[in-house]
Motif scaffolding. Structure first.
Motif, PDB file in Angstrom:
ATOM      1  N   LEU A 170       0.836  -1.215   0.000  1.00 39.53           N
ATOM      2  CA  LEU A 170       0.000   0.000   0.000  1.00 39.53           C
ATOM      3  C   LEU A 170       0.863   1.255   0.000  1.00 39.53           C
ATOM      4  N   CYS A 171       1.959   1.215   0.738  1.00 43.95           N
ATOM      5  CA  CYS A 171       2.883   2.358   0.762  1.00 43.95           C
ATOM      6  C   CYS A 171       3.376   2.636  -0.660  1.00 43.95           C
ATOM      7  N   GLY A 172       3.814   1.555  -1.319  1.00 45.01           N
ATOM      8  CA  GLY A 172       4.327   1.704  -2.680  1.00 45.01           C
ATOM      9  C   GLY A 172       3.261   2.226  -3.623  1.00 45.01           C
ATOM     10  N   LEU A 173       2.075   1.622  -3.549  1.00 47.13           N
ATOM     11  CA  LEU A 173       0.968   2.046  -4.422  1.00 47.13           C
ATOM     12  C   LEU A 173       0.583   3.493  -4.138  1.00 47.13           C
ATOM     13  N   GLY A 174       0.523   3.805  -2.840  1.00 46.98           N
ATOM     14  CA  GLY A 174       0.135   5.157  -2.423  1.00 46.98           C
ATOM     15  C   GLY A 174       1.108   6.185  -2.946  1.00 46.98           C
ATOM     16  N   MET A 175       2.414   5.868  -2.809  1.00 47.47           N
ATOM     17  CA  MET A 175       3.433   6.810  -3.264  1.00 47.47           C
ATOM     18  C   MET A 175       3.373   6.982  -4.786  1.00 47.47           C
ATOM     19  N   TRP A 176       3.201   5.850  -5.454  1.00 47.79           N
ATOM     20  CA  TRP A 176       3.152   5.906  -6.923  1.00 47.79           C
ATOM     21  C   TRP A 176       1.930   6.692  -7.389  1.00 47.79           C
ATOM     22  N   GLY A 177       0.781   6.386  -6.792  1.00 43.43           N
ATOM     23  CA  GLY A 177      -0.463   7.083  -7.145  1.00 43.43           C
ATOM     24  C   GLY A 177      -0.351   8.570  -6.867  1.00 43.43           C
ATOM     25  N   ALA A 178       0.227   8.897  -5.714  1.00 44.65           N
ATOM     26  CA  ALA A 178       0.360  10.302  -5.335  1.00 44.65           C
ATOM     27  C   ALA A 178       1.301  11.018  -6.290  1.00 44.65           C
ATOM     28  N   TYR A 179       2.373  10.307  -6.644  1.00 43.21           N
ATOM     29  CA  TYR A 179       3.345  10.915  -7.557  1.00 43.21           C
ATOM     30  C   TYR A 179       2.706  11.201  -8.923  1.00 43.21           C
ATOM     31  N   VAL A 180       1.972  10.229  -9.423  1.00 47.30           N
ATOM     32  CA  VAL A 180       1.335  10.388 -10.744  1.00 47.30           C
ATOM     33  C   VAL A 180       0.307  11.518 -10.706  1.00 47.30           C
ATOM     34  N   SER A 181      -0.500  11.525  -9.650  1.00 49.48           N
ATOM     35  CA  SER A 181      -1.578  12.525  -9.598  1.00 49.48           C
ATOM     36  C   SER A 181      -1.067  13.926  -9.277  1.00 49.48           C
ATOM     37  N   SER A 182       0.160  14.011  -8.760  1.00 47.38           N
ATOM     38  CA  SER A 182       0.633  15.353  -8.382  1.00 47.38           C
ATOM     39  C   SER A 182       1.544  15.966  -9.442  1.00 47.38           C
ATOM     40  N   GLN A 183       1.582  15.341 -10.627  1.00 45.05           N
ATOM     41  CA  GLN A 183       2.408  15.901 -11.695  1.00 45.05           C
ATOM     42  C   GLN A 183       1.893  17.301 -12.063  1.00 45.05           C
ATOM     43  N   GLY A 184       2.826  18.202 -12.280  1.00 46.11           N
ATOM     44  CA  GLY A 184       2.424  19.573 -12.625  1.00 46.11           C
ATOM     45  C   GLY A 184       2.365  20.467 -11.404  1.00 46.11           C
ATOM     46  N   GLU A 185       2.381  19.883 -10.209  1.00 47.05           N
ATOM     47  CA  GLU A 185       2.397  20.694  -8.968  1.00 47.05           C
ATOM     48  C   GLU A 185       3.839  21.110  -8.670  1.00 47.05           C
ATOM     49  N   THR A 186       3.988  22.036  -7.727  1.00 45.79           N
ATOM     50  CA  THR A 186       5.350  22.424  -7.335  1.00 45.79           C
ATOM     51  C   THR A 186       5.980  21.284  -6.537  1.00 45.79           C
ATOM     52  N   LEU A 187       7.295  21.314  -6.423  1.00 47.20           N
ATOM     53  CA  LEU A 187       7.999  20.214  -5.775  1.00 47.20           C
ATOM     54  C   LEU A 187       7.545  19.983  -4.315  1.00 47.20           C
ATOM     55  N   PRO A 188       7.438  21.048  -3.486  1.00 51.59           N
ATOM     56  CA  PRO A 188       6.981  20.801  -2.100  1.00 51.59           C
ATOM     57  C   PRO A 188       5.607  20.144  -2.045  1.00 51.59           C
ATOM     58  N   VAL A 189       4.700  20.586  -2.936  1.00 55.38           N
ATOM     59  CA  VAL A 189       3.346  19.992  -2.961  1.00 55.38           C
ATOM     60  C   VAL A 189       3.436  18.528  -3.370  1.00 55.38           C
ATOM     61  N   GLN A 190       4.277  18.272  -4.386  1.00 50.92           N
ATOM     62  CA  GLN A 190       4.467  16.883  -4.844  1.00 50.92           C
ATOM     63  C   GLN A 190       4.962  16.000  -3.698  1.00 50.92           C
ATOM     64  N   LEU A 191       5.955  16.548  -2.984  1.00 54.90           N
ATOM     65  CA  LEU A 191       6.525  15.775  -1.864  1.00 54.90           C
ATOM     66  C   LEU A 191       5.473  15.508  -0.798  1.00 54.90           C
ATOM     67  N   LEU A 192       4.686  16.539  -0.514  1.00 56.60           N
ATOM     68  CA  LEU A 192       3.651  16.416   0.515  1.00 56.60           C
ATOM     69  C   LEU A 192       2.620  15.354   0.128  1.00 56.60           C
ATOM     70  N   ILE A 193       2.198  15.397  -1.127  1.00 62.13           N
ATOM     71  CA  ILE A 193       1.191  14.430  -1.597  1.00 62.13           C
ATOM     72  C   ILE A 193       1.781  13.012  -1.579  1.00 62.13           C
ATOM     73  N   THR A 194       3.050  12.898  -1.984  1.00 61.08           N
ATOM     74  CA  THR A 194       3.698  11.584  -1.976  1.00 61.08           C
ATOM     75  C   THR A 194       3.798  11.041  -0.548  1.00 61.08           C
ATOM     76  N   LEU A 195       4.091  11.969   0.376  1.00 64.85           N
ATOM     77  CA  LEU A 195       4.184  11.560   1.793  1.00 64.85           C
ATOM     78  C   LEU A 195       2.833  11.054   2.293  1.00 64.85           C
ATOM     79  N   VAL A 196       1.769  11.744   1.883  1.00 67.77           N
ATOM     80  CA  VAL A 196       0.415  11.314   2.270  1.00 67.77           C
ATOM     81  C   VAL A 196       0.146   9.908   1.720  1.00 67.77           C
ATOM     82  N   GLY A 197       0.581   9.707   0.472  1.00 69.27           N
ATOM     83  CA  GLY A 197       0.435   8.393  -0.159  1.00 69.27           C
ATOM     84  C   GLY A 197       1.183   7.323   0.607  1.00 69.27           C
ATOM     85  N   LEU A 198       2.362   7.700   1.069  1.00 79.06           N
ATOM     86  CA  LEU A 198       3.189   6.760   1.839  1.00 79.06           C
ATOM     87  C   LEU A 198       2.492   6.387   3.149  1.00 79.06           C
TER      88      LEU A 198
END
Lengths: 199, 114
Positions: A149-177
């Motif tokens: 789930l961590c892996g899926l969450g991070m991957w999903g968050a990364y894909v869905s946060s494309q186009g956002e700024t880097l801090p936002v991307q990191l934050l969303i990826t962390l939420v996914g994790l």
């Protein structure tokens, strides 16, 4: 066995009561048998060796009781650690696993739709609760599922946060994790508690 | 991963108990007698000291306990102790350490004499 020997053995048996209970339960019977054998052998060599054998036991008694108490304390500390670990795993998994299970079930009952990811989450929540009974199996399933789930969450968050700024991307990826992290942690607690209990 | 080296040096009593179990499994009294024989009468363990040491060695998993059924008293068992694989590694490592120390001592003494 003479009366004196019987008396000395009886005194030694009484002295064994000074040892801590756990140690006594494990070794007292054997210690008494060994002491009797040693005393018997010493008596064959004469009265003085028999007395010396008894005195040697007496002299070593404080140090060996102290050592046995230290060992007992270590055992107790370990049991206490296992108890605390098990409590933490059960308490947290009850809340987290139970909450997710109820949420998943209520969503399923409302929508009538069981997506693969929801089924997976339900299975993981269930495994956390099953770990109450089968600590290692339940814990391992929860951990493996949590990692996935961590892996899926991070991957999903990364894909869905494309186009956002880097801090936002990191934050969303962390939420996914964090999506699978509790399964990983609580499952790990169960496995650790079982490993410690078996050690 | 723990290595045998981490547990060194071991006390003389521990070394002698492990050595006593190196060849075969023994019960408590046999260990006591063998330790005395191995140390040529210098180390004489009391029952309390012996069982304190055995308890610690069991905890460390350097030795294992096996139970013998006593045929004449079927309800009772006699416990024997045997060296575990880990205990054997520790004993080997400690023997090597002592050998190296002794070799070093001999070398220094020989240098002093020449």
């Amino acid at each position: 066995m003479t009366d004196v020997m019987r008396f000395l053995t009886a005194v030694y048996a009484r002295l064994l009561r000074l040892y801590p209970p756990g140690f006594r339960a494990e070794f007292a019977e054997e210690m008494l048998a060994v002491f009797s054998a040693a005393l018997e052998d010493a008596r064959a060599a004469g009265a003085w060796p028999a007395v010396r054998c008894f005195l040697r036991e007496l002299a070593a008694l404080p140090a060996s009781i102290n050592q046995a108490s230290r060992i007992e304390r270590q055992h107790n500390t370990r049991s206490y650690r296992i108890h605390r670990l098990r409590f933490a795993a059960r308490y947290n998994s009850l809340w987290f696993g139970g909450l997710l299970l109820m949420l998943g079930l209520s969503r399923f009952l409302r929508s009538g739709e069981m997506t693969p990811i929801r089924a997976f989450q339900l299975l993981l929540s269930l495994s956390l609760l099953l770990a109450w009974r089968w600590e290692r199996t339940g814990g391992l399933i929860a951990m493996l599922g949590g990692a996935l789930l961590c892996g899926l969450g991070m991957w999903g968050a990364y894909v869905s946060s494309q186009g956002e700024t880097l801090p936002v991307q990191l934050l969303i990826t962390l939420v996914g994790l964090l999506w699978g992290a509790p399964f990983l942690i609580f499952g790990g607690l169960f496995v650790r508690a079982r490993t410690l209990a078996e050690a | 991963m723990e290595t045998s080296q981490e547990h060194l040096p071991v006390s003389e009593a521990t070394f002698l108990i492990l050595l006593s179990l190196a060849q075969e499994s023994r019960h408590g009294y046999a260990i006591m007698k063998d330790v005395e024989a191995l140390s040529q009468g210098r180390v004489s363990l009391s029952t309390g000291t012996l069982y304190g040491a055995l308890s610690r060695l069991l905890d460390q998993r350097w030795i294992e306990r096996v139970e013998d059924e006593l045929p004449e008293q079927s309800s009772r068992t006699r416990k024997r102790y045997r060296l575990s694989e880990q205990g054997r590694h520790v004993l080997q490592a400690e023997s090597q350490r002592l050998e190296q120390l002794a070799a070093m001592a001999r070398l220094r003494l020989a240098e002093n004499l020449s």
